[in-house]
Design an enzyme around this catalytic site. Structure first.
Site, mmCIF file in Angstrom:
data_model
loop_
_atom_site.group_PDB
_atom_site.id
_atom_site.type_symbol
_atom_site.label_atom_id
_atom_site.label_comp_id
_atom_site.label_asym_id
_atom_site.label_seq_id
_atom_site.Cartn_x
_atom_site.Cartn_y
_atom_site.Cartn_z
ATOM 1 N N GLY A 171 0.903 -1.192 0.138
ATOM 2 C CA GLY A 171 -0.050 -0.103 0.083
ATOM 3 C C GLY A 171 0.880 1.250 -0.024
ATOM 4 O O GLY A 171 0.627 2.323 -0.665
ATOM 5 N N ASP A 172 1.845 1.364 0.716
ATOM 6 C CA ASP A 172 2.680 2.416 0.782
ATOM 7 C C ASP A 172 3.585 2.707 -0.418
ATOM 8 O O ASP A 172 3.818 3.485 -0.983
ATOM 9 C CB ASP A 172 3.727 2.369 2.023
ATOM 10 C CG ASP A 172 3.069 2.513 3.284
ATOM 11 O OD1 ASP A 172 2.440 3.352 3.617
ATOM 12 O OD2 ASP A 172 3.425 1.621 4.346
ATOM 13 N N LEU A 173 4.092 1.516 -1.003
ATOM 14 C CA LEU A 173 4.708 1.572 -2.099
ATOM 15 C C LEU A 173 3.889 1.875 -3.310
ATOM 16 O O LEU A 173 4.322 2.567 -4.164
ATOM 17 C CB LEU A 173 5.361 0.152 -2.509
ATOM 18 C CG LEU A 173 6.367 -0.315 -1.351
ATOM 19 C CD1 LEU A 173 6.621 -1.800 -1.740
ATOM 20 C CD2 LEU A 173 7.538 0.502 -1.477
ATOM 21 N N GLY A 176 3.394 5.826 -2.950
ATOM 22 C CA GLY A 176 4.988 6.337 -3.372
ATOM 23 C C GLY A 176 5.009 6.618 -4.735
ATOM 24 O O GLY A 176 5.480 7.635 -5.425
#
Length: 390
Positions: A171-173, A176
């Site tokens: 999710g973070d990637l 980003g």
């Protein structure tokens, strides 16, 4: 040298205020392609990523990757001096990336109205769990929550078990990556208008964007897609199959022409005309029994022989790789998919190469994640003298 000659983002300066993964992964991608990314950390401990993951010689290997190619400085945003330093950096920047909870930047006195007044061309990339507005905007939002609310967790895992997760902070990637994409779009728009803008990236929407037809499947067809383990229902054959020597191979032959070649590789050409398997819909309807047929074949042969036969018949297949497999693979080596980056503490650090590959202006990894405040003197000394507010 702060930028790489001949790279796509040569001459672009980015100020990164983010921490952990979502904002810093945006900065990593921009640095990979030549931007001068100045990472601002709080003095003392710095970004918590410095202490996350596996440590060797006291250095986080996660930090070595996500902070690669960046210049690191410190500033305490809880003090007027720290805010002034960031404001001066922002005046000289093309992009500022932050992943605070919405409203935090404003409480520091660094809201969009202030930043854009001082630097009309600035692109402000704001990464958060739920976006800058809406009833959930104030909530804390880690990547895992975005994966759940964006629909990914409900699709991941075995159908008889609770939702699972991938082995990385996907999710973070994804957030980003969308943040880097948004920054580039805003810079392209600035080349026409001369003005910057705000790029609002939420983690849950970054996940939602990757869910294909999940929403219309329900809204128009009444289908709630769920967990299906190693397969996609109706897409067959595409699964992991065992071999005689205990390896697992992924074989994907769901297209009609490819299935014909798989049947030939198996020595079962009659499968191509069998009514149960002759069409995409038929194979999907008989997915389990088809998987059993293929598993019976693969389990009687060593992995190398299965792969050789499938390669001979142009059927997509491959081992389920670990990092050890990647480091030993001749294709990875020939393309330098994993590079060795010099590091003052660790000697060299093997890590993934820059992607995508550009033929004329490729990216490059300049160094691993630096020590806290390693570039304080050169970056802060480069700043113009602060203007007298009077």
């Amino acid at each position: 040298m702060t930028t790489v000659q001949g790279t796509p983002l040569e001459g672009i300066r980015v100020v990164e205020l983010g921490q952990l993964i979502a904002g810093p992964f945006c900065g990593q991608l921009l640095a990979d392609f030549g931007a001068d990314v100045v990472k601002v950390e709080p003095p003392g401990g710095g970004d918590p990523m410095r202490r996350w993951g596996h440590q060797v010689e006291g250095k986080s290997l996660s930090w070595a990757v996500i902070a690669r190619g960046k210049r690191c400085v410190t500033a305490d945003l809880r003090t007027p001096e720290g805010v002034a330093t960031v404001a001066r950096l922002a005046e000289q920047a093309d992009v500022l990336v932050e992943n605070f909870r919405p409203g935090t930047l404003e409480r520091f006195g660094l809201g969009w109205d202030v930043l854009s007044a001082a630097n009309p061309g600035l692109v402000l990339v704001r990464v958060s769990g739920f976006g800058q507005d809406g009833p959930y905007a104030h909530r804390a939002g880690y990547g895992s929550i975005g994966e759940a609310m964006g629909g990914l967790r409900h699709l991941t895992g075995e159908p008889d078990r609770p939702p699972s997760r991938t082995g990385v902070s996907i999710g973070d990637l994804l957030a980003g990556m969308h943040a880097a994409f948004g920054a580039l779009l805003a810079l392209q728009a600035r080349s026409r208008t001369g003005r910057g803008q705000v790029v609002d990236v939420s983690i849950y929407e970054s996940v939602l964007a990757m869910t294909e037809a999940l929403v219309p499947d329900y809204a128009l067809a009444g289908v709630i897609r769920g967990r299906s383990g190693a397969v996609l229902p109706g897409i067959a054959p595409s699964n992991v199959y065992p071999t005689r020597d205990g390896e697992l191979l992924l074989v994907a032959a769901n297209q009609d022409t490819v299935f014909r070649r798989l049947a030939a590789a198996m020595g079962r050409p009659e499968l191509d005309t069998d009514p149960d398997y002759a069409t995409h819909a038929a194979r999907g309807a008989h997915q389990q029994q088809l998987d059993e047929l293929i598993a019976d074949w693969t389990s009687g042969l060593p992995a190398e022989e299965v792969l050789a036969r499938l390669d001979e018949h142009a059927v997509p297949a491959g081992r389920v790789y670990t990092a050890a497999d990647m480091l030993a693979d001749p294709h990875f080596q020939a393309r330098a998919s994993i590079i060795e980056v010099p590091d003052d503490v660790l000697g060299t650090v093997p890590m993934q190469a820059v992607a995508p590959r550009l033929s004329e202006t490729p990216g490059r990894v300049r160094w691993t994640g630096p020590e806290l405040g390693a570039h304080q003197a050169e970056v802060v000394d480069d700043l113009p003298v602060e203007r007298d507010a009077s």
